[in-house]
Scaffold this active site. Structure first.
Site, mmCIF file in Angstrom:
data_model
loop_
_atom_site.group_PDB
_atom_site.id
_atom_site.type_symbol
_atom_site.label_atom_id
_atom_site.label_comp_id
_atom_site.label_asym_id
_atom_site.label_seq_id
_atom_site.Cartn_x
_atom_site.Cartn_y
_atom_site.Cartn_z
ATOM 1 C CE LYS A 173 -15.031 2.850 -12.626
ATOM 2 N NZ LYS A 173 -14.994 1.457 -13.086
ATOM 3 C CD GLU A 247 -0.228 7.213 -9.034
ATOM 4 O OE1 GLU A 247 0.696 6.754 -9.717
ATOM 5 O OE2 GLU A 247 -0.056 7.957 -8.063
ATOM 6 C CB CYS A 282 1.336 0.748 -14.745
ATOM 7 S SG CYS A 282 1.691 0.384 -13.012
ATOM 8 C CD GLU A 383 0.363 1.154 -20.707
ATOM 9 O OE1 GLU A 383 -0.707 1.764 -20.921
ATOM 10 O OE2 GLU A 383 0.808 0.942 -19.568
HETATM 11 P P1 NAD Z 1 -8.815 2.138 -18.308
HETATM 12 O O1 NAD Z 1 -8.271 3.511 -18.424
HETATM 13 O O2 NAD Z 1 -9.507 1.531 -19.454
HETATM 14 O O3 NAD Z 1 -9.848 2.043 -17.084
HETATM 15 C C1 NAD Z 1 -9.456 2.434 -15.769
HETATM 16 C C2 NAD Z 1 -10.709 2.588 -14.921
HETATM 17 O O4 NAD Z 1 -11.458 3.708 -15.412
HETATM 18 C C3 NAD Z 1 -11.661 1.390 -14.966
HETATM 19 O O5 NAD Z 1 -12.231 1.204 -13.692
HETATM 20 C C4 NAD Z 1 -12.725 1.852 -15.955
HETATM 21 O O6 NAD Z 1 -13.975 1.206 -15.775
HETATM 22 C C5 NAD Z 1 -12.818 3.323 -15.601
HETATM 23 N N1 NAD Z 1 -13.393 4.193 -16.622
HETATM 24 C C6 NAD Z 1 -13.479 3.997 -17.950
HETATM 25 N N2 NAD Z 1 -14.041 5.073 -18.549
HETATM 26 C C7 NAD Z 1 -14.310 5.969 -17.562
HETATM 27 C C8 NAD Z 1 -14.894 7.266 -17.537
HETATM 28 N N3 NAD Z 1 -15.297 7.877 -18.641
HETATM 29 N N4 NAD Z 1 -15.013 7.895 -16.349
HETATM 30 C C9 NAD Z 1 -14.578 7.308 -15.207
HETATM 31 N N5 NAD Z 1 -14.028 6.067 -15.161
HETATM 32 C C10 NAD Z 1 -13.886 5.412 -16.334
HETATM 33 O O7 NAD Z 1 -7.565 1.232 -17.869
HETATM 34 P P2 NAD Z 1 -7.534 -0.346 -17.658
HETATM 35 O O8 NAD Z 1 -7.554 -1.033 -18.975
HETATM 36 O O9 NAD Z 1 -8.516 -0.747 -16.617
HETATM 37 O O10 NAD Z 1 -6.078 -0.470 -16.986
HETATM 38 C C11 NAD Z 1 -4.912 -0.444 -17.737
HETATM 39 C C12 NAD Z 1 -4.233 0.906 -17.656
HETATM 40 O O11 NAD Z 1 -3.996 1.269 -16.291
HETATM 41 C C13 NAD Z 1 -2.859 0.858 -18.295
HETATM 42 O O12 NAD Z 1 -2.631 2.031 -19.019
HETATM 43 C C14 NAD Z 1 -1.923 0.764 -17.092
HETATM 44 O O13 NAD Z 1 -0.616 1.176 -17.362
HETATM 45 C C15 NAD Z 1 -2.632 1.638 -16.107
HETATM 46 N N6 NAD Z 1 -2.211 1.366 -14.726
HETATM 47 C C16 NAD Z 1 -1.484 2.315 -14.064
HETATM 48 C C17 NAD Z 1 -1.032 2.059 -12.773
HETATM 49 C C18 NAD Z 1 -0.201 3.067 -12.007
HETATM 50 O O14 NAD Z 1 -0.025 2.905 -10.810
HETATM 51 N N7 NAD Z 1 0.343 4.076 -12.645
HETATM 52 C C19 NAD Z 1 -1.364 0.844 -12.142
HETATM 53 C C20 NAD Z 1 -2.107 -0.089 -12.852
HETATM 54 C C21 NAD Z 1 -2.542 0.189 -14.145
#
Ligand code: NAD
Length: 480
Positions: A173, A247, A282, A383
């Protein structure tokens, strides 16, 4: 507006009519780029059925056949690197000069293809008996992989590749904000000869993501994203006691010692900071801690690197700095900056405004630097996920480590020093899943990569990343 909706990929079919669509906006122009069908609960049901059937077909192949299919997939990705990089830019306007995640995907696929024919169990002795005790490693079945908008191809590499090598089928997804490169990756899986349904691509927002996590046919969830979403995912997964890997985000400390090569440290810190996907990573080094004796010199050099980075059209290979993902992210980031200014969290040295002129329609924010920031302020603790960094000074190694660790996160830490003993000592003291010495975060397929504290649990890359997609079975053969 751009034609018919872009569809989900379930089995071998593109599904364009799901009842929900999302208008994908190109962040560099603020203009609509594509209409994308969003997955709902019924689509998740259908994808789980397709994935179950495909997983049986996948496991009916011998390990060398599966290895070769994954190598074919890596070759297909290789042949389409330019196309995937272009889609990556369309997805979230990351400058093409930075869009290396298609190469990363290929690298992870080759790495994990090599594991596909080497996943061995063991046999152990047993107390009080001469029985045979076999320990075998098996796939979970169908796993759900949820990606953030800033890393669909990276997550395809670091999570989908090991999941397949371990023998699972995947429902992937991507975020509704950036689904295009992921959908093309799904097509390449089919073109490379993977069974239809082995990799299903379901762009969705919170609703579709929640349906995926709650589905009883999903045996494990690999989630990459923010902490708030992770909490919702873990709560939903608890319903079926589905295991979750998380992650998550970071607020990485970047320590510049007085013996560092300051030109190199300034260059690496700028590219790991505000210039790294406009701070939307991240791994972004967003808290700079600089020794007091080199503070002024370092800050001058750091600002000079930021000044020299051209902002503009992300498709221009000379551009190093792009927009943030959306109008709402732009508003949130600028609000954070305003709050920091009004709270006196530090001295605003540069930036803090939306970019104007030819970039005014896009979601561009100037690289923003605050000096002499109090580490307990929200600016240093939250963040920002934008091109905003804080700088503060320290006077001894212990203070540097204490400040770097003074955060709820623990994903990455950066250290700049020429002293090898100090580098080792400090690395051991840092509460972080990765420490990068005189380097940027160069994540490799051999891993492992993941967080300490609220940056998550579980690892990607290498054997540890593969184990996340395998469960252990003990088979005892009675001989007594
Ligand atoms: P987000 O948490 O808003 O969304 C992440 C994913 O979860 C998206 O696909 C979103 O559609 C989905 N999602 C949202 N609500 C959900 C729910 N209730 N149930 C299941 N899925 C749901 O994050 P974002 O804005 O897409 O990405 C940024 C974040 O990701 C930052 O905090 C960043 O640090 C982190 N990140 C971490 C890593 C890592 O490897 N640790 C890598 C990249 C990004």
């Amino acid at each position: 507006m751009t034609g018919a909706p872009v569809g989900l990929l379930i089995g071998g079919d593109r599904i364009t009519s799901t009842g929900h669509t999302h208008e994908h906006i190109f962040p560099a122009t603020g203009l609509p780029n594509a209409t994308v069908a969003m997955a709902g609960a019924a689509d998740v049901d259908r994808a789980v059925d397709a994935a179950r059937a495909a997983q049986r077909e996948w496991m009916a192949q011998t390990v060398d056949m599966r290895r070769d299919r994954l190598i074919d997939l890596a070759d297909a990705v290789h042949q389409h690197l330019d196309e995937l990089a272009t889609l990556n830019v369309q997805d979230y306007a990351v400058p093409i000069s930075f869009a290396g995640t298609a190469h990363m995907l290929e690298g992870f696929l080759r790495h994990f293809a090599g594991y596909a024919d080497k996943i061995a169990g063991s046999s152990t002795p047993v107390s009080g008996s001469f029985d045979v005790n076999l320990v075998e490693r098996e796939p979970y079945g169908v796993v759900g992989v949820i990606a953030p908008w800033n890393g669909a191809l990276a997550v395809a590499g670091s999570c989908v590749a090991p999941a397949l090598a371990a023998g699972n089928a995947v429902i992937f997804k991507p975020s509704e904000l950036a689904p295009l490169a992921a959908l093309r990756f799904g097509e390449l899986c089919l073109e490379a000869g993977l069974p239809p349904g082995l990799v299903n691509i379901l762009p969705a927002g919170a609703e579709g993501g929640d349906a995926l996590v709650r589905h009883p046919g999903i045996r494990k969830v690999h989630f990459t994203g923010g902490g708030t979403t992770a909490r919702a995912v873990i709560r939903a997964a608890a319903e079926n006691l589905t295991p979750v890997v998380a992650e998550l985000g970071g607020k990485s400390g970047n320590i510049i010692f007085d013996d560092a090569d300051l030109d190199r440290a300034a260059m690496l810190s700028a590219h790991q900071g505000p210039l790294m996907q406009s701070g939307q990573s991240c791994a972004c080094a967003s808290r700079l801690l600089v020794h007091a004796s080199v503070y002024d010199t370092f800050v001058e050099k750091f600002l000079a690197v930021l000044d020299s980075a051209p902002a503009g059209d992300p498709f221009d290979p000379l551009v190093r700095f792009g927009p943030v993902i959306s109008e709402s992210a732009l508003t949130r980031i600028l609000d954070t900056v305003d709050l920091a200014v009004s709270a006196g969290a530090g001295e605003l040295l540069t930036g803090g405004k939306r970019m104007g002129g030819p970039l005014a329609q896009g979601f561009y924010i100037e690289p923003t630097v605050f000096a002499d920031v109090d580490n307990s302020s929200p600016l240093a603790q939250t963040e920002t996920f934008g091109p905003v960094v804080s700088i503060s000074r320290f006077t001894d190694d212990d203070q540097a480590v204490r400040t770097a660790n003074d955060t709820r996160y623990g994903l990455n830490a950066f250290v700049h020093t020429r002293d090898l003993r100090r580098a080792h000592r400090v690395s051991r003291a840092l509460e972080s899943g990765s420490v990068w010495i005189n380097s940027t975060s160069r994540i490799s397929p051999q891993g492992p990569y993941g967080g300490y504290k609220q940056s998550g649990f579980g690892r990607t890359g290498g054997w540890e990343g593969l184990l996340e997609f395998l469960q252990t079975k003990t088979i005892r053969i009675g001989l007594d």
